[in-house]
Design an enzyme around this catalytic site. Structure first.
Site, PDB file in Angstrom:
ATOM      1  N   CYS A 198       0.729  -1.295   0.046  1.00  0.00           N
ATOM      2  CA  CYS A 198       0.016  -0.055  -0.023  1.00  0.00           C
ATOM      3  C   CYS A 198       0.892   1.383   0.156  1.00  0.00           C
ATOM      4  CB  CYS A 198      -0.966  -0.034   0.997  1.00  0.00           C
ATOM      5  SG  CYS A 198      -2.388   1.089   0.871  1.00  0.00           S
ATOM      6  N   HIS A 216      -3.550  -5.169   0.129  1.00  0.00           N
ATOM      7  CA  HIS A 216      -3.029  -5.507   1.472  1.00  0.00           C
ATOM      8  C   HIS A 216      -3.108  -7.253   1.322  1.00  0.00           C
ATOM      9  CE1 HIS A 216      -2.753  -2.091   3.749  1.00  0.00           C
ATOM     10  NE2 HIS A 216      -3.581  -1.642   3.005  1.00  0.00           N
ATOM     11  N   GLU A 253      -1.599  -9.434   3.153  1.00  0.00           N
ATOM     12  CA  GLU A 253      -1.859  -9.999   4.598  1.00  0.00           C
ATOM     13  C   GLU A 253      -3.232 -10.492   4.977  1.00  0.00           C
ATOM     14  OE1 GLU A 253      -1.693  -5.458   5.435  1.00  0.00           O
ATOM     15  OE2 GLU A 253      -0.989  -6.896   3.787  1.00  0.00           O
TER      16      GLU A 253
END
Length: 550
Positions: free
Chosen positions: A383, A518, A520
């Site tokens: 990001c 993102h 994750e």
């Protein structure tokens, strides 16, 4: 018909209700049940999207674009069901919904009160969340209530679930209460009184727990468990010891060994097959027996509160599990790099710059990115970490002196990162953003599919398509794309409708990538994530190369 398990907490916050609820969900799922989880937050904010990470920790983003409590990240890591907007709601959302109904006249002129209107609305939200979890309904919905028993804010929620359990009838709801059993070093004893008082407070509300999860820094001896049982009016086998574990992924096994899932199944009159926790046992075995070790520097601005990067830290752990590698993460404040220089980064096997908002510490992050690029250290930017990689490349490679982001410098001479004023959301609606738009409502959020350019590092990792979740307002400015690509930057993925850059990389670098999304948020311990696995693999190769050269 869905059955419910309500998880409450007492004594102090941050005991791990989310981990406990997710672990119970994992065990029940291993017994063949369809499970969903919900988080009820008693704060007045509509969602945590505009809250400081220092106040709230990480903001987790669901596939459908909801900004939620970080516990929903734990839920997705422990069970297979994907969380949605309906899996997390706040007191702010409840009151907002009730007030809209009152303005429309839905209550036919009645006086609107906490009971029954607020409590009924909470129950409606819970039922809606359970029914949205699967094509039909979940077998079991585990509902975590934020805060601690005794808080003014959580009282309407506790009253709502008390009423709900009564309305549902026998064997349709169970209560699990998580408390603290502190060890007092000067006395050399575990103290059970806080748990006794917490259960007493819960019973005053009208709720009697079916099981107590007693948090301590060590296993609780049977004498103390018996004492808790007697004074809390909870059967001895329902007093579960939950001690500090080496990994959160040990908790499902810990709870199962003490029979928590059997207690809950009995309370709900369920007779599923026995639990099969083989996958969790294998994960813990791999985590505890690594074959190698690497050091990763995470350069951020919220490093004093590592909960701000919870999903990211866990994604690195997941990659390490599947690579049989212990991933040691050092959190480095980017302002320290600004003050002390990039010598702080020497000795690390990889550098990661995570997402974030605001100008503070950005120059330190840019210096860290320049260090990784020039010294051939594996780099991953997420990001903001991608946006600053673009800024760094523009300044130091493409010759765009003074390049920056309009997020930090509105009048920057070369706005290589800027606020894109118009874009199409996942539902095909055109969204308009400008500097005056509300912060919470102008982000590109949720999952979005994008094609990947063949022959790139991104293609080796993802294949033909990437589908990841977003949470950001600013984008790489396409006006500068030709100049940057001419200088050697590769844009390896773009959104199909708006043509916005999603992934950038440097083919001349051993491993260098920035991603606008993102990744994750979609990593789980069971499957890992291809991007983090590739990053850890690159860090390992760099580590081995350093060892050979020395």
């Amino acid at each position: 018909m869905t059955k419910y398990v309500f998880v409450t907490g007492g004594v102090v916050s941050s005991l791990g209700k989310g981990i406990a609820a997710a672990s119970l969900g994992a065990i029940l799922e291993s017994r063949g049940l369809h499970v969903t989880l919900m988080k009820l937050d008693p704060y007045i904010n509509v969602d945590p999207g505009t809250m400081s990470p220092f106040q709230h920790g990480e903001v987790f983003v669901t596939e459908d674009g909801a900004e939620t409590d970080l516990d929903l990240g734990h839920y997705e890591r422990f069970i297979s069901a994907k969380m949605r907007k309906s899996n997390n709601f706040t007191a702010g959302q409840i009151y907002e919904s009730v007030l809209r109904k009152e303005r429309r006249g839905d209550y036919l002129g009645k006086t609107v009160q906490v009971i029954p209107h607020i409590t009924n609305e909470i129950q409606d939200f819970i039922v809606r969340g359970a029914s949205a979890a699967w094509d039909g309904e979940a077998d079991v919905a585990i509902v975590e209530i934020g805060g601690t028993v005794g808080d003014i804010e959580s009282l309407p929620f506790l009253e709502a679930v008390r009423q709900m359990s009564l309305r549902l009838g026998r064997n349709q709801a169970a209560f699990v209460h998580l408390t603290l059993v502190p060890y007092i070093a000067t006395a050399g004893e575990l103290k059970t009184k806080p748990t006794q008082h917490s259960v007493q407070k819960l019973r005053e509300i009208g709720i009697t727990p079916h099981a107590l999860l007693c948090r301590a820094d060590r296993p609780i001896p049977d004498d103390e468990r018996s004492k808790i049982s007697m004074f809390s009016n909870v059967p001895l086998d329902a007093v579960i010891s939950v001690w500090d574990a080496g990994s959160i992924y040990e908790i499902p096994g810990m709870l199962h060994e003490q029979g928590l899932d059997s207690l809950i199944c009995d309370a709900l009159a369920l007779s599923p097959p026995p639990a099969d926790l083989t996958v969790w046992e294998e994960l813990v075995e791999a985590l505890n027996n690594p074959e190698r070790e690497i050091q990763i520097a995470m350069v951020g601005k919220y490093v004093d509160l590592t909960e701000s990067y919870k999903s990211l830290a866990e994604a690195l752990v997941h990659a390490g599990i599947h690579a049989r590698t212990r991933v040691n993460v050092s959190y480095i404040d980017s302002e320290d790099i600004e003050a002390q220089g990039t010598d702080l980064l020497s000795g690390f096997d990889a550098i990661l710059v995570p997402g974030g908002f605001g100008k503070r510490g950005t120059e330190g992050k840019i210096s860290a990115i320049q260090y990784a690029r020039e010294n051939q250290v594996p780099y991953l930017g997420i990001c903001l970490g991608m946006q600053l990689a673009v800024v760094e490349f523009a300044r130091h490679v493409a010759g765009l002196e003074g390049a920056g982001s309009t997020e930090f410098e509105p009048n920057t001479v070369h706005p290589v990162v800027a606020l894109i004023s118009e874009w199409q959301d996942g539902e095909g609606q055109i969204q308009i953003r400008d500097e005056d738009s509300a912060l919470g409502g102008t982000m590109r959020k949720g999952a979005q599919r994008c094609p990947v350019v063949s022959g790139t590092l991104a293609h080796r990792i993802y294949g033909n398509e990437v589908n990841e979740r977003h949470r950001h307002r600013f984008e790489m400015n396409n006006v500068y794309a030709p100049r940057l690509e001419e200088a050697g930057l590769v844009i390896s993925a773009r959104t199909p409708t708006e043509n916005l850059p999603e992934i950038v990389e440097l083919p001349e670098h051993p491993w260098y990538m920035g991603v606008q999304f993102h990744p994750e948020f979609t990593s789980t311990p069971r499957d890992g994530h291809p991007l983090f696995s590739s990053f850890v693999e690159a860090a390992t190769a760099y580590h081995l190369k350093k060892g050979q050269s020395s």
